[in-house]
Design a protein around this motif. Sequence first.
Motif, PDB file in Angstrom:
ATOM      1  N   TYR A   1       2.390  -4.754  -8.413  1.00  0.00           N
ATOM      2  CA  TYR A   1       1.557  -4.624  -7.213  1.00  0.00           C
ATOM      3  C   TYR A   1       0.778  -5.913  -6.967  1.00  0.00           C
ATOM      4  O   TYR A   1       0.755  -6.449  -5.840  1.00  0.00           O
ATOM      5  CB  TYR A   1       0.602  -3.446  -7.381  1.00  0.00           C
TER       6      TYR A   1
ATOM      7  N   PHE B   1       6.468  -4.940  -4.344  1.00  0.00           N
ATOM      8  CA  PHE B   1       5.843  -3.673  -3.974  1.00  0.00           C
ATOM      9  C   PHE B   1       6.785  -2.499  -4.248  1.00  0.00           C
ATOM     10  O   PHE B   1       6.359  -1.437  -4.714  1.00  0.00           O
ATOM     11  CB  PHE B   1       5.437  -3.688  -2.498  1.00  0.00           C
ATOM     12  N   GLN B   2       8.043  -2.687  -3.940  1.00  0.00           N
ATOM     13  CA  GLN B   2       9.018  -1.622  -4.165  1.00  0.00           C
ATOM     14  C   GLN B   2       9.144  -1.285  -5.652  1.00  0.00           C
ATOM     15  O   GLN B   2       9.277  -0.114  -6.024  1.00  0.00           O
ATOM     16  CB  GLN B   2      10.394  -2.019  -3.603  1.00  0.00           C
TER      17      GLN B   2
ATOM     18  N   LEU C   1       6.111   0.764  -6.494  1.00  0.00           N
ATOM     19  CA  LEU C   1       6.252   2.124  -5.987  1.00  0.00           C
ATOM     20  C   LEU C   1       7.197   2.951  -6.849  1.00  0.00           C
ATOM     21  O   LEU C   1       6.932   4.129  -7.136  1.00  0.00           O
ATOM     22  CB  LEU C   1       6.779   2.088  -4.547  1.00  0.00           C
TER      23      LEU C   1
ATOM     24  N   TYR D   1       5.315   3.940  -9.968  1.00  0.00           N
ATOM     25  CA  TYR D   1       4.224   4.885  -9.699  1.00  0.00           C
ATOM     26  C   TYR D   1       4.764   6.267  -9.316  1.00  0.00           C
ATOM     27  O   TYR D   1       4.155   7.290  -9.640  1.00  0.00           O
ATOM     28  CB  TYR D   1       3.318   4.345  -8.589  1.00  0.00           C
ATOM     29  N   HIS D   2       5.906   6.314  -8.638  1.00  0.00           N
ATOM     30  CA  HIS D   2       6.508   7.605  -8.311  1.00  0.00           C
ATOM     31  C   HIS D   2       6.988   8.323  -9.576  1.00  0.00           C
ATOM     32  O   HIS D   2       6.929   9.553  -9.662  1.00  0.00           O
ATOM     33  CB  HIS D   2       7.683   7.414  -7.350  1.00  0.00           C
TER      34      HIS D   2
ATOM     35  N   ILE E   1       0.150   5.050  -5.424  1.00  0.00           N
ATOM     36  CA  ILE E   1       1.205   4.956  -4.410  1.00  0.00           C
ATOM     37  C   ILE E   1       0.591   4.647  -3.046  1.00  0.00           C
ATOM     38  O   ILE E   1       1.079   3.792  -2.298  1.00  0.00           O
ATOM     39  CB  ILE E   1       2.008   6.274  -4.356  1.00  0.00           C
ATOM     40  N   GLN E   2      -0.509   5.361  -2.744  1.00  0.00           N
ATOM     41  CA  GLN E   2      -1.198   5.143  -1.470  1.00  0.00           C
ATOM     42  C   GLN E   2      -1.690   3.707  -1.360  1.00  0.00           C
ATOM     43  O   GLN E   2      -1.587   3.071  -0.307  1.00  0.00           O
ATOM     44  CB  GLN E   2      -2.371   6.127  -1.360  1.00  0.00           C
TER      45      GLN E   2
ATOM     46  N   VAL F   1      -0.419   0.994  -2.792  1.00  0.00           N
ATOM     47  CA  VAL F   1       0.700   0.076  -2.565  1.00  0.00           C
ATOM     48  C   VAL F   1       1.213   0.199  -1.134  1.00  0.00           C
ATOM     49  O   VAL F   1       1.480  -0.812  -0.462  1.00  0.00           O
ATOM     50  CB  VAL F   1       1.831   0.357  -3.572  1.00  0.00           C
ATOM     51  N   GLU F   2       1.359   1.434  -0.670  1.00  0.00           N
ATOM     52  CA  GLU F   2       1.872   1.631   0.693  1.00  0.00           C
ATOM     53  C   GLU F   2       0.926   1.048   1.739  1.00  0.00           C
ATOM     54  O   GLU F   2       1.369   0.545   2.783  1.00  0.00           O
ATOM     55  CB  GLU F   2       2.102   3.121   0.938  1.00  0.00           C
TER      56      GLU F   2
END
Length: 782
Positions: free
Chosen positions: A737, A756-757, A760, A763-764, A772-773, A775-776
């Motif tokens: 991140y 970032f991917q 994610l 984190y998922h 997750i929030q 990063v998004e």
Amino acid sequence: MGVEEALEFVDTLLFSSTGVRLDKTQKMLLCQLWEDDTRTYQGIADNLQYTEAHLKSVGAKLWQSLSRLLGEKVSKANFLGVIKRRFLTHKSIPLFHTHIPSVNREQTSALDLNFVGRDREIADLNHLIDNGAKIILIQGEGGVGKTTLARKYLRSQGFDFFLELWMPKDPVNIIDVESIIEEWLQRDFQEEPGREFGINLDRLRRKLRDRTRKIGIFIDNLETTLDENGKIIESRRPYVELLRVLGDSSNQSVTLITSRERLSESGVDIDCYPLKGLDELAWKQFFVSRYIYSPSTALSEMCNAFGGNAKAMQIISGAILSDYEGNTDNYWQENQNDLLIERELENLVASQFNRLQQLDTQAYRLLCRLGCYRYQDITHFNIKGLQYLLWDVPELQFKRVIKYLADRSLVEFRKGKYWLHPVICTEAVTRLQESGEWETANRRAAEFWTDSVTKVENPQDALMALEAYHHYMAIGDFEQAADVITREIHNKWDKQLPLVVLFTRLGLLETLIFVIEPLIERLGLDNPQTVKLCNILGRAYRRIGKIEAAFIYHQKAGKIAENHCLLEELIFSWFSRGLCYIDLGEIEEAKKILQIAKNLSEVASHYYQYVVYSQSCLAFLDSCLGLKEDAMALLKEAEVGIRCNKLTTWVRGTSLLFASLTYKNIGDLETSFELCCQTISYCDQNQFNSLKARATSCLAALYQEQGSVSLAVNKYLEAIETMTQIGEKCNLANAYYQLGLTYQKNGEVTKSQESFQQALLLYHKIPAPKQIQKVETAMGLL
């Protein structure tokens, strides 16, 4: 497949193995069967104008040759099916050439299919003979290929003829040596024997000195004539005189003897040649010659498991052909956990154990007891590992018993390291479990490992110390198993730390989880020992990103600690749950939990390290919430503790890192940079790889704040590499991140999105909704 193809195929098989082609009668017999395999010998005989007896004789020899060649039983009834199946396998040979480039059909067609991989051994025997050896004893375990090597040597090295003496398995059936020499003189040298043994020996000596002929002598399975000391048994002592004659330096003869055991007759001049198993290439050659191919690692694993044993190679190849249609992978997948599934192998190994039991009960018991060692994480042990299992043998006899096993190739040893081959170990385990000594042997082995490891400095030391745990688990002593992994042990960082804590420091998290989970299950949640194990297991799960499992075990630890009034473990339970919330990005919840841990820690001075640890974490959390004054107040208190000598090295290192992160968040980059460098240096001194990776990520963030983008990226990549290696999922996700943010600020959109991917994805898997929030949001998705 037509009859002509079938005849050509069978003819090629026979010729490649024996150098002999199908004769006219054999071809006619096969043609008749190919047309109708239900025909009787009498019916075929009538068609071909032969007698039934003659065709049965021709057929019996042919089926025998094909059975030996193909490694499966071939008969008149199944001949058609076997040849069709083998032909189809043969046609698919090109599919496998890429997997075994060193072996191809052109090579195997010229091989003696029952003799592969012994070029070096042939050269070694020649070297011994060139240097004056007259008697060479080829010694090795059963089935290793001693007899095959000896016969091949004598038949291939230009001997005019050779004499052969085969020893029966039962000493009662050993033929008197006087009769043997008489037969040799009369049958092979055309000389009438005398009436006295001494005269016949002298006549044989003169024949062996004859320079006009090169004579080879082969004595097979000599171990039948040996006693427990390696000497010729009393009832067959005249054999010693024969060996003295054969060993005469003026002889023109060479004598090869095979034996599972060493000969120890002081009056006989003999060279001992230990024979080991075949290598993997030889196994490949042998299997390819039978049209068996293994594109996976199965063949290599089998060769290693059976120590390259030649007899095992033949038996297994036959089983693969007859029962698995030539599929090596299927055979190994089903049978790798039962190495003695084939009856012939089981009997071969059992015979070695049975003979040892007859000759030396002490050595036999030791061999069985050695089955208690695992030979997995730690594949060997030193001589003390043997001595610990000789609890009923006087110390002065230790070396004799150990040497007895080594001389018979029943225990492997090299450079002071001892171990059992898997096949021997399989039989040893079975016999040990039946002997009533299973528990005692495992307890003694556990004591050996405990006494052997007094200090842990590396993963190998830690795994050796853990071996005692496995022995106690094997006998159901779960309390002792727990004691092994929770006992404090010396190390090069702190004076003493529990073994499980050292496993965490050394990055052996998966091993730690594998060890603790079944132990907790067997001890039960009412056992006071379980509380520490639950906390340690929870911490390991948090480190690998399984936060939900971490919470479960820390909560279990908290309940047990409350029930048994174990305050320190209760504090650790609350504190660890606070760290879990930090990893999830649940700042408010983390702060609430860590405040509970801090309050509990302040009740007694010897919990002071948890007070300091809590202060540094709470200061960091306040800095994340923008509460600068509260953060600084807690940080000043924590810094006092960090400078004292009441903290473990881990607490001091982690507190330094949180202090650095706190200063970064409140804008004091200079102090943050100084503390971050201190943390990295401290981690290097104490081998805190995971903590160093986190500090390196912190350093990268500081470089980014200073505008040194390339330095920041390099440090993030360094941290990511270490975290990936040790499985630090939460910290790894955060590093990705932060790397994404760095690329984003530098305008490198593609690299930013890729980082970032990755964050994610991690984190998922945890899962961590707030992270997750976060990063998004950075990606512009919210």
